[in-house]
Design a protein around this motif. Structure first.
Motif, mmCIF file in Angstrom:
data_model
loop_
_atom_site.group_PDB
_atom_site.id
_atom_site.type_symbol
_atom_site.label_atom_id
_atom_site.label_comp_id
_atom_site.label_asym_id
_atom_site.label_seq_id
_atom_site.Cartn_x
_atom_site.Cartn_y
_atom_site.Cartn_z
ATOM 1 N N MET A 16 30.866 -3.648 21.273
ATOM 2 C CA MET A 16 30.706 -3.444 22.691
ATOM 3 C C MET A 16 29.496 -2.546 22.973
ATOM 4 O O MET A 16 28.673 -2.877 23.813
ATOM 5 N N GLU A 17 29.437 -1.424 22.264
ATOM 6 C CA GLU A 17 28.336 -0.481 22.463
ATOM 7 C C GLU A 17 26.985 -1.135 22.191
ATOM 8 O O GLU A 17 26.038 -0.946 22.958
ATOM 9 N N GLU A 75 19.705 5.543 22.992
ATOM 10 C CA GLU A 75 20.829 5.791 22.105
ATOM 11 C C GLU A 75 22.090 5.918 22.957
ATOM 12 O O GLU A 75 22.015 6.127 24.166
ATOM 13 N N ALA A 76 23.250 5.823 22.337
ATOM 14 C CA ALA A 76 24.525 5.850 23.048
ATOM 15 C C ALA A 76 24.743 7.147 23.823
ATOM 16 O O ALA A 76 25.451 7.161 24.822
ATOM 17 N N GLN A 77 24.135 8.248 23.390
ATOM 18 C CA GLN A 77 24.343 9.533 24.042
ATOM 19 C C GLN A 77 23.297 9.852 25.105
ATOM 20 O O GLN A 77 23.418 10.862 25.802
ATOM 21 N N ASP A 78 22.282 9.032 25.266
ATOM 22 C CA ASP A 78 21.216 9.310 26.229
ATOM 23 C C ASP A 78 21.731 9.245 27.667
ATOM 24 O O ASP A 78 22.463 8.325 28.038
ATOM 25 N N ASP A 79 21.320 10.217 28.481
ATOM 26 C CA ASP A 79 21.681 10.257 29.901
ATOM 27 C C ASP A 79 20.900 9.157 30.619
ATOM 28 O O ASP A 79 19.681 9.229 30.747
ATOM 29 N N LEU A 80 21.608 8.127 31.065
ATOM 30 C CA LEU A 80 20.952 6.971 31.659
ATOM 31 C C LEU A 80 20.329 7.270 33.017
ATOM 32 O O LEU A 80 19.224 6.815 33.310
ATOM 33 N N LEU A 81 21.016 8.014 33.843
ATOM 34 C CA LEU A 81 20.510 8.300 35.185
ATOM 35 C C LEU A 81 19.604 9.519 35.198
ATOM 36 O O LEU A 81 18.475 9.447 35.671
ATOM 37 N N PRO A 111 34.228 -0.005 43.585
ATOM 38 C CA PRO A 111 33.262 1.013 44.032
ATOM 39 C C PRO A 111 33.666 2.442 43.697
ATOM 40 O O PRO A 111 32.808 3.259 43.351
ATOM 41 N N GLU A 112 34.954 2.744 43.754
ATOM 42 C CA GLU A 112 35.378 4.122 43.473
ATOM 43 C C GLU A 112 35.203 4.503 42.002
ATOM 44 O O GLU A 112 35.212 5.690 41.667
ATOM 45 N N ASP A 113 35.021 3.523 41.121
ATOM 46 C CA ASP A 113 34.779 3.806 39.704
ATOM 47 C C ASP A 113 33.294 3.899 39.364
ATOM 48 O O ASP A 113 32.934 4.240 38.239
ATOM 49 N N MET A 114 32.427 3.605 40.301
ATOM 50 C CA MET A 114 30.980 3.644 40.067
ATOM 51 C C MET A 114 30.479 5.077 40.239
ATOM 52 O O MET A 114 29.763 5.414 41.172
ATOM 53 N N THR A 115 30.860 5.922 39.277
ATOM 54 C CA THR A 115 30.528 7.346 39.331
ATOM 55 C C THR A 115 29.695 7.743 38.120
ATOM 56 O O THR A 115 29.695 7.060 37.090
ATOM 57 N N ILE A 116 29.034 8.867 38.255
ATOM 58 C CA ILE A 116 28.248 9.398 37.141
ATOM 59 C C ILE A 116 29.156 9.659 35.941
ATOM 60 O O ILE A 116 28.775 9.403 34.800
ATOM 61 N N GLU A 117 30.361 10.119 36.197
ATOM 62 C CA GLU A 117 31.295 10.429 35.104
ATOM 63 C C GLU A 117 31.614 9.197 34.260
ATOM 64 O O GLU A 117 31.818 9.311 33.054
ATOM 65 N N ASN A 118 31.648 8.025 34.863
ATOM 66 C CA ASN A 118 31.956 6.788 34.131
ATOM 67 C C ASN A 118 30.723 6.122 33.539
ATOM 68 O O ASN A 118 30.850 5.315 32.617
ATOM 69 N N PHE A 119 29.534 6.433 34.068
ATOM 70 C CA PHE A 119 28.334 5.696 33.671
ATOM 71 C C PHE A 119 27.160 6.589 33.275
ATOM 72 O O PHE A 119 26.017 6.152 33.318
ATOM 73 N N ILE A 120 27.434 7.799 32.834
ATOM 74 C CA ILE A 120 26.345 8.710 32.482
ATOM 75 C C ILE A 120 25.612 8.281 31.212
ATOM 76 O O ILE A 120 24.408 8.441 31.103
ATOM 77 N N ASN A 121 26.346 7.717 30.259
ATOM 78 C CA ASN A 121 25.708 7.237 29.032
ATOM 79 C C ASN A 121 26.531 6.080 28.455
ATOM 80 O O ASN A 121 27.585 5.737 28.979
ATOM 81 N N ILE A 122 26.043 5.491 27.396
ATOM 82 C CA ILE A 122 26.702 4.322 26.808
ATOM 83 C C ILE A 122 28.096 4.689 26.278
ATOM 84 O O ILE A 122 29.031 3.908 26.397
ATOM 85 N N GLY A 177 33.944 3.882 26.868
ATOM 86 C CA GLY A 177 35.254 4.485 27.100
ATOM 87 C C GLY A 177 35.883 3.946 28.373
ATOM 88 O O GLY A 177 37.075 3.638 28.420
ATOM 89 N N TYR A 178 35.075 3.813 29.415
ATOM 90 C CA TYR A 178 35.570 3.274 30.682
ATOM 91 C C TYR A 178 36.046 1.821 30.498
ATOM 92 O O TYR A 178 37.132 1.462 30.938
ATOM 93 N N ILE A 179 35.234 1.011 29.844
ATOM 94 C CA ILE A 179 35.595 -0.402 29.619
ATOM 95 C C ILE A 179 36.883 -0.475 28.804
ATOM 96 O O ILE A 179 37.772 -1.277 29.117
ATOM 97 N N SER A 180 37.004 0.321 27.781
ATOM 98 C CA SER A 180 38.206 0.325 26.940
ATOM 99 C C SER A 180 39.458 0.694 27.732
ATOM 100 O O SER A 180 40.552 0.202 27.444
ATOM 101 N N SER A 181 39.293 1.545 28.738
ATOM 102 C CA SER A 181 40.447 1.952 29.543
ATOM 103 C C SER A 181 40.912 0.873 30.493
ATOM 104 O O SER A 181 42.014 0.950 31.031
ATOM 105 N N LYS A 182 40.088 -0.126 30.680
ATOM 106 C CA LYS A 182 40.452 -1.227 31.579
ATOM 107 C C LYS A 182 41.131 -2.301 30.782
ATOM 108 O O LYS A 182 41.594 -3.257 31.049
#
Length: 77
Positions: free
Chosen positions: A1-2, A23-29, A56-67, A72-77
């Motif tokens: 997935m990653e 890389e997976a840890q890079d801050d995307l935004l 829309p309520e899941d489109m947050t920095i906390e869910n999409f800050i890095n890979i 983790g978000y996808i796995s929780s769904k």
């Protein structure tokens, strides 16, 4: 997935003008790798590729800050 997400960002939507790969840890935004349009393209890719709906309520920095947080978000769904 990653690996799929990293490849998509590197190949399709990275606004990074260098040849460096993300890389997976890079801050995307915060790191300027993605802009708001790129983030919407990434969310569309995730929804299609992994068969989930990102409300829309899941489109947050906390869910999409890095890979890592995205996978983790996808796995929780």
């Amino acid at each position: 997935m990653e690996e799929k997400i990293v490849a998509f960002v590197n190949d399709q939507i990275s606004s990074n003008q260098t040849d460096e790969k993300i890389e997976a840890q890079d801050d995307l935004l915060g790191g300027g790798i993605l802009d708001s349009l790129g983030m919407m393209r990434l969310i569309s890719f995730i929804e299609t590729e992994f068969g989930i709906k990102v409300p829309p309520e899941d489109m947050t920095i906390e869910n999409f800050i890095n890979i890592e947080t995205i996978t983790g978000y996808i796995s929780s769904k």
